[in-house]
Design a protein around this motif. Sequence first.
Motif, PDB file in Angstrom:
ATOM      1  N   ASP A  25       0.855  -1.180   0.000  1.00  0.00           N
ATOM      2  CA  ASP A  25       0.000   0.000   0.000  1.00  0.00           C
ATOM      3  C   ASP A  25       0.894   1.233   0.000  1.00  0.00           C
ATOM      4  OD1 ASP A  25      -1.864   1.986   0.398  1.00  0.00           O
ATOM      5  OD2 ASP A  25      -2.899   0.957   2.031  1.00  0.00           O
ATOM      6  N   ILE A  26       0.699   2.129  -0.955  1.00  0.00           N
ATOM      7  CA  ILE A  26       1.572   3.298  -1.101  1.00  0.00           C
ATOM      8  C   ILE A  26       1.527   4.179   0.132  1.00  0.00           C
ATOM      9  CG2 ILE A  26      -0.153   4.756  -2.241  1.00  0.00           C
ATOM     10  CD1 ILE A  26       3.546   4.579  -3.166  1.00  0.00           C
ATOM     11  N   ARG A  27       0.432   4.147   0.884  1.00  0.00           N
ATOM     12  CA  ARG A  27       0.346   4.957   2.106  1.00  0.00           C
ATOM     13  C   ARG A  27       1.351   4.479   3.150  1.00  0.00           C
ATOM     14  NH1 ARG A  27      -5.884   4.170   3.143  1.00  0.00           N
ATOM     15  NH2 ARG A  27      -5.158   2.070   2.690  1.00  0.00           N
ATOM     16  N   ASN A  28       1.617   3.187   3.207  1.00  0.00           N
ATOM     17  CA  ASN A  28       2.636   2.669   4.130  1.00  0.00           C
ATOM     18  C   ASN A  28       4.029   3.134   3.729  1.00  0.00           C
ATOM     19  OD1 ASN A  28       1.014   1.207   5.930  1.00  0.00           O
ATOM     20  ND2 ASN A  28       0.882  -0.477   4.498  1.00  0.00           N
ATOM     21  N   ILE A  29       4.323   3.124   2.455  1.00  0.00           N
ATOM     22  CA  ILE A  29       5.643   3.532   1.973  1.00  0.00           C
ATOM     23  C   ILE A  29       5.860   5.021   2.228  1.00  0.00           C
ATOM     24  CG2 ILE A  29       7.091   3.737  -0.083  1.00  0.00           C
ATOM     25  CD1 ILE A  29       5.549   1.205  -1.113  1.00  0.00           C
ATOM     26  N   ILE A  30       4.870   5.850   1.874  1.00  0.00           N
ATOM     27  CA  ILE A  30       4.986   7.288   2.106  1.00  0.00           C
ATOM     28  C   ILE A  30       5.075   7.575   3.597  1.00  0.00           C
ATOM     29  CG2 ILE A  30       3.757   9.485   1.911  1.00  0.00           C
ATOM     30  CD1 ILE A  30       2.636   8.431  -0.763  1.00  0.00           C
ATOM     31  N   GLY A  31       4.239   6.926   4.391  1.00  0.00           N
ATOM     32  CA  GLY A  31       4.259   7.137   5.834  1.00  0.00           C
ATOM     33  C   GLY A  31       5.587   6.753   6.448  1.00  0.00           C
ATOM     34  N   LEU A  32       6.166   5.650   5.999  1.00  0.00           N
ATOM     35  CA  LEU A  32       7.455   5.214   6.529  1.00  0.00           C
ATOM     36  C   LEU A  32       8.557   6.215   6.187  1.00  0.00           C
ATOM     37  CD1 LEU A  32       9.081   3.006   7.976  1.00  0.00           C
ATOM     38  CD2 LEU A  32       9.424   1.956   5.746  1.00  0.00           C
ATOM     39  N   LEU A  33       8.592   6.679   4.939  1.00  0.00           N
ATOM     40  CA  LEU A  33       9.607   7.651   4.548  1.00  0.00           C
ATOM     41  C   LEU A  33       9.464   8.956   5.323  1.00  0.00           C
ATOM     42  CD1 LEU A  33       9.769   7.143   0.688  1.00  0.00           C
ATOM     43  CD2 LEU A  33      11.532   6.622   2.354  1.00  0.00           C
ATOM     44  N   LEU A  34       8.243   9.475   5.433  1.00  0.00           N
ATOM     45  CA  LEU A  34       8.033  10.718   6.174  1.00  0.00           C
ATOM     46  C   LEU A  34       8.390  10.551   7.642  1.00  0.00           C
ATOM     47  CD1 LEU A  34       4.696  12.031   4.624  1.00  0.00           C
ATOM     48  CD2 LEU A  34       7.006  12.860   4.217  1.00  0.00           C
ATOM     49  N   THR A  35       8.074   9.396   8.218  1.00  0.00           N
ATOM     50  CA  THR A  35       8.396   9.153   9.620  1.00  0.00           C
ATOM     51  C   THR A  35       9.909   9.075   9.826  1.00  0.00           C
ATOM     52  OG1 THR A  35       6.304   7.991   9.915  1.00  0.00           O
ATOM     53  CG2 THR A  35       7.985   7.621  11.568  1.00  0.00           C
ATOM     54  N   ILE A  36      10.617   8.429   8.929  1.00  0.00           N
ATOM     55  CA  ILE A  36      12.084   8.352   9.043  1.00  0.00           C
ATOM     56  C   ILE A  36      12.700   9.745   8.972  1.00  0.00           C
ATOM     57  CG2 ILE A  36      14.187   7.582   7.859  1.00  0.00           C
ATOM     58  CD1 ILE A  36      12.634   5.009   7.134  1.00  0.00           C
ATOM     59  N   TYR A  37      12.271  10.539   7.983  1.00  0.00           N
ATOM     60  CA  TYR A  37      12.790  11.909   7.885  1.00  0.00           C
ATOM     61  C   TYR A  37      12.390  12.730   9.107  1.00  0.00           C
ATOM     62  CZ  TYR A  37      14.021  11.036   3.007  1.00  0.00           C
ATOM     63  OH  TYR A  37      14.573  10.540   1.862  1.00  0.00           O
ATOM     64  N   GLY A  38      11.197  12.498   9.633  1.00  0.00           N
ATOM     65  CA  GLY A  38      10.749  13.208  10.827  1.00  0.00           C
ATOM     66  C   GLY A  38      11.599  12.884  12.039  1.00  0.00           C
TER      67      GLY A  38
END
Length: 97
Positions: free
Chosen positions: A12-25
């Motif tokens: 699910d693309i929402r998991n990928i985007i969420g993971l990337l944003l969380t890592i950068y956060g």
Amino acid sequence: MAEAKHDAGAFDIRNIIGLLLTIYGVILTLMGLFADPETEKTGGTNANLYAGIALLVVGLGFIAWARLRPIKVPEHVEPVADDPTRPAPKKRPRSGH
């Protein structure tokens, strides 16, 4: 008979985007807490800290959204024989062989 479906899960693309944003956060939040805030460049605010917290909130929001409302993917999809809305595949020019 009901069609068998499963969750999109990790794809699910929402998991990928969420993971990337969380890592950068996490990285920006740690930089805002432990590195030199360089507040003279940002008008007195710790930009890394605030941007990191915002990215954490948005990233975790994406992950929560994917968990609370998962996308259901059917097990089997019939191939489309003739769909007038789909463009035809481009034909490759034939080589002289």
